[in-house]
Design an enzyme around this catalytic site. Structure first.
Site, PDB file in Angstrom:
ATOM      1  N   THR A   1      74.108  67.888  48.306  1.00  0.00           N
ATOM      2  CA  THR A   1      74.080  69.158  47.570  1.00  0.00           C
ATOM      3  C   THR A   1      73.329  70.227  48.346  1.00  0.00           C
ATOM      4  O   THR A   1      73.517  71.406  48.094  1.00  0.00           O
ATOM      5  CB  THR A   1      73.394  68.969  46.204  1.00  0.00           C
ATOM      6  OG1 THR A   1      72.208  68.194  46.424  1.00  0.00           O
ATOM      7  CG2 THR A   1      74.286  68.246  45.218  1.00  0.00           C
TER       8      THR A   1
ATOM      9  N   ALA B   1      67.197  54.848  59.849  1.00  0.00           N
ATOM     10  CA  ALA B   1      67.388  54.035  58.643  1.00  0.00           C
ATOM     11  C   ALA B   1      67.741  54.899  57.441  1.00  0.00           C
ATOM     12  O   ALA B   1      67.692  54.435  56.295  1.00  0.00           O
ATOM     13  CB  ALA B   1      66.118  53.228  58.352  1.00  0.00           C
ATOM     14  N   GLY B   2      68.055  56.163  57.687  1.00  0.00           N
ATOM     15  CA  GLY B   2      68.365  57.063  56.575  1.00  0.00           C
ATOM     16  C   GLY B   2      67.113  57.545  55.863  1.00  0.00           C
ATOM     17  O   GLY B   2      67.183  58.082  54.757  1.00  0.00           O
TER      18      GLY B   2
ATOM     19  N   ASP C   1      65.577  67.425  54.176  1.00  0.00           N
ATOM     20  CA  ASP C   1      64.759  66.456  54.903  1.00  0.00           C
ATOM     21  C   ASP C   1      63.492  67.094  55.469  1.00  0.00           C
ATOM     22  O   ASP C   1      62.396  66.538  55.371  1.00  0.00           O
ATOM     23  CB  ASP C   1      65.566  65.822  56.042  1.00  0.00           C
ATOM     24  CG  ASP C   1      66.777  65.062  55.532  1.00  0.00           C
ATOM     25  OD1 ASP C   1      66.873  64.845  54.305  1.00  0.00           O
ATOM     26  OD2 ASP C   1      67.635  64.692  56.360  1.00  0.00           O
TER      27      ASP C   1
HETATM   28  P1  ADP Z   1      66.991  59.132  60.464  1.00  0.00           P
HETATM   29  O1  ADP Z   1      66.577  60.573  60.519  1.00  0.00           O
HETATM   30  O2  ADP Z   1      67.539  58.762  59.136  1.00  0.00           O
HETATM   31  O3  ADP Z   1      65.912  58.196  60.876  1.00  0.00           O
HETATM   32  P2  ADP Z   1      68.699  59.987  62.590  1.00  0.00           P
HETATM   33  O4  ADP Z   1      69.809  59.335  63.317  1.00  0.00           O
HETATM   34  O5  ADP Z   1      68.919  61.329  61.983  1.00  0.00           O
HETATM   35  O6  ADP Z   1      68.191  58.951  61.490  1.00  0.00           O
HETATM   36  O7  ADP Z   1      67.457  60.133  63.554  1.00  0.00           O
HETATM   37  C1  ADP Z   1      67.012  59.039  64.328  1.00  0.00           C
HETATM   38  C2  ADP Z   1      66.878  59.485  65.760  1.00  0.00           C
HETATM   39  O8  ADP Z   1      65.777  60.431  65.873  1.00  0.00           O
HETATM   40  C3  ADP Z   1      66.505  58.372  66.697  1.00  0.00           C
HETATM   41  O9  ADP Z   1      67.669  57.692  67.129  1.00  0.00           O
HETATM   42  C4  ADP Z   1      65.843  59.131  67.836  1.00  0.00           C
HETATM   43  O10 ADP Z   1      66.803  59.764  68.642  1.00  0.00           O
HETATM   44  C5  ADP Z   1      65.090  60.228  67.090  1.00  0.00           C
HETATM   45  N1  ADP Z   1      63.716  59.828  66.785  1.00  0.00           N
HETATM   46  C6  ADP Z   1      63.144  59.836  65.564  1.00  0.00           C
HETATM   47  N2  ADP Z   1      61.861  59.432  65.646  1.00  0.00           N
HETATM   48  C7  ADP Z   1      61.605  59.165  66.932  1.00  0.00           C
HETATM   49  C8  ADP Z   1      60.446  58.697  67.642  1.00  0.00           C
HETATM   50  N3  ADP Z   1      59.296  58.435  67.024  1.00  0.00           N
HETATM   51  N4  ADP Z   1      60.574  58.545  68.973  1.00  0.00           N
HETATM   52  C9  ADP Z   1      61.706  58.816  69.601  1.00  0.00           C
HETATM   53  N5  ADP Z   1      62.825  59.243  68.983  1.00  0.00           N
HETATM   54  C10 ADP Z   1      62.784  59.422  67.663  1.00  0.00           C
HETATM   55 MG    MG Z   2      67.952  62.267  60.390  1.00  0.00          MG
END
Ligand code: ADP
Ligand code: MG
Length: 380
Positions: free
Chosen positions: A34, A120-121, A169
């Protein structure tokens, strides 16, 4: 975590950090898909977070090491001609968006080390945006405005990274409150904290899967929603009422019709959820969560088998008021609203059922609502 990250920073950079900041992950209680329709969402920050230790380095470069994935990167805070791909596009995008909005930026050395599962969402990406923005505000000496920084982070993800996501988010990671979920009006950015019903807790059920559809599916849904709004002569589905939808639904293509029905009904459920919190009614709140899951599964088609197992098996457990997928979908996590005294049993049962049905070991934990972006350490 604080001691651990200070120690890791010292090992890597040979000095104490100037600051340690943290920003949490989130779940969304209700109000899914939304936000980019300028509607309502109801997220809360969770107990797991990104942590970032930093020290000003008197250059115009950021040198950042992620201990979470054992990778490092260096990027300029004045020259954005080289776009980085991969994980570091998030911090670089924040630097770009801040620079684009005229904020003064200075270089720093940084180390990331957190307990929030990535991908992990649970919005590790938004939490990464916010710790980076907090680091720039401390080193560059500009004031921290959580809502403004969420807007900057959204600009980074939309324009630098190319994701059409809404502001939920970033906004919840920045503005979370202990014990409260936050109703956000994604148009006005008005935020309204509400306590969860008494004696309830949120159980997060990470499916441990992420299907390939995430990005393309998300951008498709965005386009379909915009097309739906246009068919009603509106810019956003936020402005289409259920009556208008019922009157005009026949004119719509079948898929667009279902996409619209999800968004319009989900906005109504989300506003009703605030009323449930006000009168401390977990039963109705749980029903709304169940309806939300069904709508995401059938009309919006962003669930998947693993999320359906979590939500539907969760709903059958004793002490569970309601359960649904949370976040963008196609994998990631589901959540349940559970009577606190049943939480242990719930987690045990769901772990067994999920593994028996899928062969995958899930990651399941209970969490209260936690506060948003914070400075956890300042060197004196
Ligand atoms: P979510 O936001 O649900 O965890 P996303 O796919 O949107 O999933 O974001 C995850 C991605 O963000 C990771 O694959 C990486 O590229 C980046 N990321 C997030 N946190 C870190 C971190 N602490 N170190 C390195 N990359 C990170
Ligand atoms: Mg994300």
């Amino acid at each position: 975590m604080l001691e651990k990250i200070i120690k890791a920073f010292k090992n890597r950079f040979g000095a104490d950090p100037d600051f340690v900041v943290r920003s949490p992950g989130r779940i969304n209680l209700i109000g899914e898909h939304t936000d980019y329709n300028e509607g309502f969402v109801f997220p809360m920050a969770i107990k797991y977070a990104q942590w970032l230790a930093i020290k000003a380095n008197k250059t115009d470069h950021v040198s950042l090491y992620s201990a979470d994935i054992d990778k490092d990167v260096v990027f300029s805070v004045t020259d954005f001609s080289q776009k980085i791909t991969g994980w570091a596009c998030y911090p670089q995008g924040i630097a770009w968006a801040l620079h684009d909005n005229g904020y003064p930026l200075k270089g720093w050395d940084g180390l990331l080390l957190g307990d929030l599962p990535l991908g992990a969402g649970l919005s590790s990406s938004a939490a990464l945006d916010l710790v980076t923005a907090r680091a720039f505000s401390l080193t560059g000496g500009f004031q921290w405005d959580p809502i403004q920084m969420s807007v900057i982070s959204k600009q980074s993800e939309n324009q630098w990274i190319g994701l059409n996501n809404g502001i939920m988010d970033q906004l919840i990671s920045a503005t979370g409150e202990k014990g409260k979920a936050i109703l956000i009006d994604c148009r006005s950015l008005d935020i309204q904290p509400h306590a969860l019903p008494t004696d309830t807790i949120i159980v997060v059920m990470n499916t441990m899967v992420k299907h390939a559809l995430v990005e393309s599916g998300y951008n498709d849904r965005f386009r379909q929603c915009m097309e739906g709004a246009k068919a009603f002569g509106k810019k956003f589905l936020r402005d289409v009422t259920m009556e208008e939808f019922n009157d005009g639904a026949d004119r719509l293509d079948e898929v667009i019709r279902r996409r619209c029905r999800h968004v319009i009904s989900e906005n109504a459920r989300t506003l009703e959820a605030a009323g449930c919190m006000e009168r401390n009614d977990p039963v109705r709140l749980g029903q709304l969560m169940n309806e939300s899951h069904a709508s995401l599964r059938d009309d919006f088609e962003v669930s998947c088998e693993e999320l359906d197992i979590m939500a539907e098996e969760g709903q059958k457990q004793p002490g569970c008021y309601g359960a649904r997928m949370t976040g963008g979908g196609f994998g990631g996590s589901a959540i349940a609203l559970v009577k606190t005294e049943y939480a242990e049993l719930f987690m045990k049962n769901i772990a067994l059922i999920y593994e028996a049905k899928t062969g995958i070991k899930p990651n399941i934990f209970a969490t209260d609502a936690e506060r948003g972006t914070s400075v956890e350490y300042t060197k004196d």
